[in-house]
Design a protein around this motif. Structure first.
Motif, PDB file in Angstrom:
ATOM      1  N   GLY A   1      -7.820 -14.196 -35.462  1.00 16.54           N
ATOM      2  CA  GLY A   1      -6.877 -14.884 -34.582  1.00 16.54           C
ATOM      3  C   GLY A   1      -5.437 -14.599 -34.948  1.00 16.54           C
ATOM      4  O   GLY A   1      -4.588 -14.385 -34.071  1.00 16.54           O
ATOM      5  N   LEU A   2      -5.157 -14.570 -36.240  1.00 20.95           N
ATOM      6  CA  LEU A   2      -3.803 -14.236 -36.691  1.00 20.95           C
ATOM      7  C   LEU A   2      -3.449 -12.795 -36.335  1.00 20.95           C
ATOM      8  O   LEU A   2      -2.311 -12.498 -35.979  1.00 20.95           O
ATOM      9  CB  LEU A   2      -3.672 -14.457 -38.198  1.00 20.95           C
ATOM     10  CG  LEU A   2      -3.632 -15.922 -38.646  1.00 20.95           C
ATOM     11  CD1 LEU A   2      -3.665 -16.006 -40.177  1.00 20.95           C
ATOM     12  CD2 LEU A   2      -2.391 -16.613 -38.104  1.00 20.95           C
ATOM     13  N   GLY A   3      -4.432 -11.911 -36.416  1.00 22.13           N
ATOM     14  CA  GLY A   3      -4.199 -10.511 -36.040  1.00 22.13           C
ATOM     15  C   GLY A   3      -3.865 -10.374 -34.568  1.00 22.13           C
ATOM     16  O   GLY A   3      -2.949  -9.624 -34.193  1.00 22.13           O
ATOM     17  N   VAL A   4      -4.583 -11.104 -33.729  1.00 21.08           N
ATOM     18  CA  VAL A   4      -4.310 -11.080 -32.290  1.00 21.08           C
ATOM     19  C   VAL A   4      -2.930 -11.678 -32.007  1.00 21.08           C
ATOM     20  O   VAL A   4      -2.152 -11.134 -31.210  1.00 21.08           O
ATOM     21  CB  VAL A   4      -5.414 -11.822 -31.508  1.00 21.08           C
ATOM     22  CG1 VAL A   4      -5.017 -12.043 -30.063  1.00 21.08           C
ATOM     23  CG2 VAL A   4      -6.725 -11.053 -31.601  1.00 21.08           C
TER      24      VAL A   4
ATOM     25  N   ASP B   1      -0.085  -9.968 -46.475  1.00 21.86           N
ATOM     26  CA  ASP B   1      -1.245 -10.840 -46.283  1.00 21.86           C
ATOM     27  C   ASP B   1      -1.529 -11.626 -47.567  1.00 21.86           C
ATOM     28  O   ASP B   1      -2.495 -11.371 -48.262  1.00 21.86           O
ATOM     29  CB  ASP B   1      -2.458 -10.033 -45.830  1.00 21.86           C
ATOM     30  CG  ASP B   1      -2.781  -8.868 -46.748  1.00 21.86           C
ATOM     31  OD1 ASP B   1      -2.019  -8.635 -47.697  1.00 21.86           O
ATOM     32  OD2 ASP B   1      -3.807  -8.212 -46.529  1.00 21.86           O
ATOM     33  N   LEU B   2      -0.649 -12.563 -47.825  1.00 21.28           N
ATOM     34  CA  LEU B   2      -0.754 -13.335 -49.057  1.00 21.28           C
ATOM     35  C   LEU B   2      -1.989 -14.233 -49.091  1.00 21.28           C
ATOM     36  O   LEU B   2      -2.577 -14.442 -50.139  1.00 21.28           O
ATOM     37  CB  LEU B   2       0.504 -14.189 -49.243  1.00 21.28           C
ATOM     38  CG  LEU B   2       1.822 -13.417 -49.393  1.00 21.28           C
ATOM     39  CD1 LEU B   2       2.993 -14.380 -49.430  1.00 21.28           C
ATOM     40  CD2 LEU B   2       1.785 -12.558 -50.630  1.00 21.28           C
ATOM     41  N   VAL B   3      -2.374 -14.756 -47.937  1.00 26.23           N
ATOM     42  CA  VAL B   3      -3.496 -15.697 -47.913  1.00 26.23           C
ATOM     43  C   VAL B   3      -4.691 -15.171 -47.126  1.00 26.23           C
ATOM     44  O   VAL B   3      -5.667 -15.888 -46.938  1.00 26.23           O
ATOM     45  CB  VAL B   3      -3.053 -17.058 -47.337  1.00 26.23           C
ATOM     46  CG1 VAL B   3      -2.042 -17.728 -48.235  1.00 26.23           C
ATOM     47  CG2 VAL B   3      -2.528 -16.911 -45.935  1.00 26.23           C
ATOM     48  N   ALA B   4      -4.627 -13.923 -46.689  1.00 28.83           N
ATOM     49  CA  ALA B   4      -5.697 -13.384 -45.843  1.00 28.83           C
ATOM     50  C   ALA B   4      -7.047 -13.378 -46.562  1.00 28.83           C
ATOM     51  O   ALA B   4      -8.092 -13.561 -45.933  1.00 28.83           O
ATOM     52  CB  ALA B   4      -5.354 -11.970 -45.378  1.00 28.83           C
ATOM     53  N   GLY B   5      -7.032 -13.191 -47.859  1.00 29.09           N
ATOM     54  CA  GLY B   5      -8.280 -13.145 -48.612  1.00 29.09           C
ATOM     55  C   GLY B   5      -8.999 -14.474 -48.703  1.00 29.09           C
ATOM     56  O   GLY B   5     -10.215 -14.500 -48.938  1.00 29.09           O
TER      57      GLY B   5
END
Length: 151
Positions: free
Chosen positions: A84-87, A71-75
Motif C-alpha cells: 500500500g505504501l508503494g502504491v 525504508d527504515l521500517v519496511a522490514g
C-alpha cells in the motif's frame, strides 16, 4: 511490447548524448590545454547535453525502480502495508512528475512564443523543455506501472 522498445530507444539516446558530452569535453580540454584554442560554446553545449541526458535517463530510472528510497521500517511492516505504501508513493510521485511536465510544457510554449535561444550558440530552447515534459510524463507512467505491478 511498446514500453520495451521505448526503453531501448531511451537507452540509445542516452548513450548518444553521453558520447556527445564526452566528445565536447575531450575536444575542449585538448583544444584549451594543448592547442591554446578552446572549443567555442563548449560550456553551453555541455549545459544543454547534460540537461537532455538527465531528462532522458529519468524514465529509465523510474522503469527500473532505481530511485533512492528510504525504508527504515519496511522490514517490520506487514507485506500488505508495504504494498500500500508503494502504491501511495507511486501515486504521489506520478502527481509530482505530471506537475513538472505541465510546468515544462508551459515553459516550452513560452519559449516558442518568445523565440528563446541559448546565449552564445543560438540553439532553440523549446525542444529541451519538450524533452523534459515528455520524460516527466513517461517517468510518471513507468512509476505507476511499477508501483501497481511490483511486489
Amino acid at each position: 511490447m511498446i514500453l520495451n522498445r521505448l526503453e531501448t530507444s531511451l537507452l540509445g539516446l542516452a548513450a548518444v548524448l553521453l558520447l556527445a558530452l564526452m566528445a565536447v569535453t575531450g575536444i575542449d580540454v585538448i583544444g584549451r590545454y594543448l592547442l591554446n584554442a578552446p572549443l567555442s560554446g563548449a560550456f553551453e553545449m555541455t549545459e544543454l547535453l547534460l540537461g537532455a541526458l538527465v531528462f532522458t535517463a529519468l524514465p529509465l530510472v523510474s522503469r527500473n525502480g532505481a530511485h533512492v528510497e528510504v525504508d527504515l521500517v519496511a522490514g517490520v511492516l506487514p507485506r500488505a502495508v508495504n504494498r500500500g505504501l508503494g502504491v501511495f508513493a507511486a501515486l504521489v510521485s506520478a502527481g509530482v512528475l505530471c506537475w513538472f511536465a505541465w510546468t515544462l510544457l508551459m515553459l516550452m510554449l513560452g519559449q516558442i512564443h518568445d523565440g528563446a535561444r541559448s546565449v552564445s550558440m543560438g540553439v532553440p530552447l523549446a525542444p529541451f523543455a519538450a524533452l523534459g515534459a515528455a520524460a516527466c510524463l513517461l517517468s510518471a507512467l513507468f512509476g505507476l506501472i511499477r508501483g501497481f505491478t511490483h511486489d
